[in-house]
Design a protein around this motif. Structure first.
Motif, PDB file in Angstrom:
ATOM      1  N   GLY A 168      -4.873   6.105   4.561  1.00 17.94           N
ATOM      2  CA  GLY A 168      -6.164   6.294   3.898  1.00 17.94           C
ATOM      3  C   GLY A 168      -7.172   5.267   4.377  1.00 17.94           C
ATOM      4  N   ASP A 169      -8.430   5.664   4.431  1.00 16.89           N
ATOM      5  CA  ASP A 169      -9.459   4.779   4.983  1.00 16.89           C
ATOM      6  C   ASP A 169      -9.594   3.429   4.273  1.00 16.89           C
ATOM      7  OD1 ASP A 169     -10.098   6.376   7.075  1.00 16.89           O
ATOM      8  OD2 ASP A 169     -11.918   7.232   6.200  1.00 16.89           O
ATOM      9  N   PRO A 170      -9.562   3.353   2.932  1.00 19.94           N
ATOM     10  CA  PRO A 170      -9.718   2.042   2.290  1.00 19.94           C
ATOM     11  C   PRO A 170      -8.686   1.017   2.771  1.00 19.94           C
ATOM     12  CG  PRO A 170      -9.985   3.786   0.679  1.00 19.94           C
ATOM     13  CD  PRO A 170      -9.479   4.440   1.934  1.00 19.94           C
ATOM     14  N   VAL A 171      -7.422   1.414   2.769  1.00 25.02           N
ATOM     15  CA  VAL A 171      -6.359   0.497   3.206  1.00 25.02           C
ATOM     16  C   VAL A 171      -6.450   0.259   4.709  1.00 25.02           C
ATOM     17  CG1 VAL A 171      -3.864   0.189   3.437  1.00 25.02           C
ATOM     18  CG2 VAL A 171      -4.826   1.135   1.332  1.00 25.02           C
ATOM     19  N   ARG A 172      -6.619   1.320   5.468  1.00 22.76           N
ATOM     20  CA  ARG A 172      -6.684   1.213   6.935  1.00 22.76           C
ATOM     21  C   ARG A 172      -7.792   0.271   7.363  1.00 22.76           C
ATOM     22  NH1 ARG A 172      -9.652   5.129  10.192  1.00 22.76           N
ATOM     23  NH2 ARG A 172      -9.279   4.754  12.396  1.00 22.76           N
ATOM     24  N   TYR A 173      -8.980   0.433   6.797  1.00 25.24           N
ATOM     25  CA  TYR A 173     -10.095  -0.423   7.187  1.00 25.24           C
ATOM     26  C   TYR A 173      -9.890  -1.862   6.727  1.00 25.24           C
ATOM     27  CZ  TYR A 173     -13.033   3.251   9.124  1.00 25.24           C
ATOM     28  OH  TYR A 173     -13.533   4.260   9.915  1.00 25.24           O
ATOM     29  N   THR A 174      -9.243  -2.044   5.589  1.00 19.13           N
ATOM     30  CA  THR A 174      -8.959  -3.405   5.123  1.00 19.13           C
ATOM     31  C   THR A 174      -8.003  -4.113   6.081  1.00 19.13           C
ATOM     32  OG1 THR A 174      -9.277  -2.727   2.822  1.00 19.13           O
ATOM     33  CG2 THR A 174      -8.098  -4.788   3.207  1.00 19.13           C
TER      34      THR A 174
ATOM     35  N   ALA B  92       0.834  -1.207   0.000  1.00 17.37           N
ATOM     36  CA  ALA B  92       0.000   0.000   0.000  1.00 17.37           C
ATOM     37  C   ALA B  92       0.869   1.259   0.000  1.00 17.37           C
ATOM     38  CB  ALA B  92      -0.919   0.002   1.210  1.00 17.37           C
TER      39      ALA B  92
ATOM     40  N   ARG C 157      -0.933   3.923   3.952  1.00 23.56           N
ATOM     41  CA  ARG C 157      -1.698   3.118   4.906  1.00 23.56           C
ATOM     42  C   ARG C 157      -2.628   3.958   5.770  1.00 23.56           C
ATOM     43  NH1 ARG C 157       3.490   0.499   5.559  1.00 23.56           N
ATOM     44  NH2 ARG C 157       3.817   1.591   7.527  1.00 23.56           N
TER      45      ARG C 157
END
Length: 243
Positions: free
Chosen positions: A130-136, A125, A128
């Protein structure tokens, strides 16, 4: 004190005829993993727990009350992922209900895959935060820790839940014998607390001074080691492996 030290040694290096065989030291290793993973999630993914659900629910309440720096959605997502992982772990445990050795070995194989996927995403990533990566990453770790908790629950080794310490700490104090003697299981409980502390300390140091990649890598290596050891010992059989 001598009895406490003897009990601690027996937990770390169980005797051949011990009812739980090699499970206590393997579960202590997974307790270290819990400290590492929660260090990653709390310090690296925005003050959310993926293994300690008691703390996570409390953080959720604080966030809903408007406390700065906390995210209610992150806590909700983490809790939902943990619940899903625990549900899957419970179903998985039914398949290996008659053999605790194979249950731990197979369960940690799947946990290894989940944590490896999280590590790979964290490495690849570009951002890390950003919300998309963080939440994943939160979802992946929550699934892994929920799964671990369910498998360990099925193993049924007293005082070694690998994720919950409130009752463990209570037992250390409440079950102590008059005059300061060590009650039954006290050494195992103390080792459990120390294992969690060690994982959190090591994970925190890695997050502060290096990067969460290192902490995830160490956690992955420990889970894989538990899986390989459990598989090897389970193949040799023994009363400890029988549910």
């Amino acid at each position: 004190m001598r009895k406490l030290l003897v009990d601690a040694a027996r937990t770390l290096v169980p005797s051949r005829g011990d009812r739980h065989g090699p499970l206590p030291p393997l579960l202590l290793t997974l307790t270290v993993v819990t400290g590492l993973v929660d260090a990653v999630s709390y310090l690296g993914l925005g003050e959310v727990f993926v293994a300690n659900m008691t703390g996570n629910i409390v953080l959720m309440g604080f966030a809903l009350a408007g406390a700065e720096g906390l995210s209610a959605p992150a806590s909700v997502v983490s809790t939902a992922a943990f619940f899903t992982g625990a549900t899957a772990g419970g179903r998985f445990g039914l398949r290996f209900a008659s053999h605790r050795g194979r249950l731990l070995a197979a369960g940690t194989v799947l946990q290894t895959v989940l944590v490896a996927a999280v590590l790979l995403m964290a490495v690849l990533a570009p951002d890390r935060t950003g919300d998309p990566v963080r939440y994943t990453l939160i979802v992946g770790l929550g699934l892994a820790m929920g799964f671990q908790n369910a498998v360990v629950r099925r193993l049924g080794v007293p005082d070694l839940t690998t994720t919950v310490l409130t009752q463990t700490l209570t037992g250390i104090a409440a079950d102590s014998e008059p005059g300061g003697g060590a009650g039954p299981g006290r050494a195992r409980r103390i080792l459990s607390v120390l294992a969690m502390l060690l994982g959190a300390l090591a994970g925190g140091a890695m997050l502060v001074h290096v990067d969460l990649i290192l902490a995830l890598g160490v956690a992955l290596a420990l889970i894989a080691a538990v899986s390989a050891t459990a598989g090897l010992l389970a193949s040799k059989g023994g009363e400890w492996a029988e549910a």
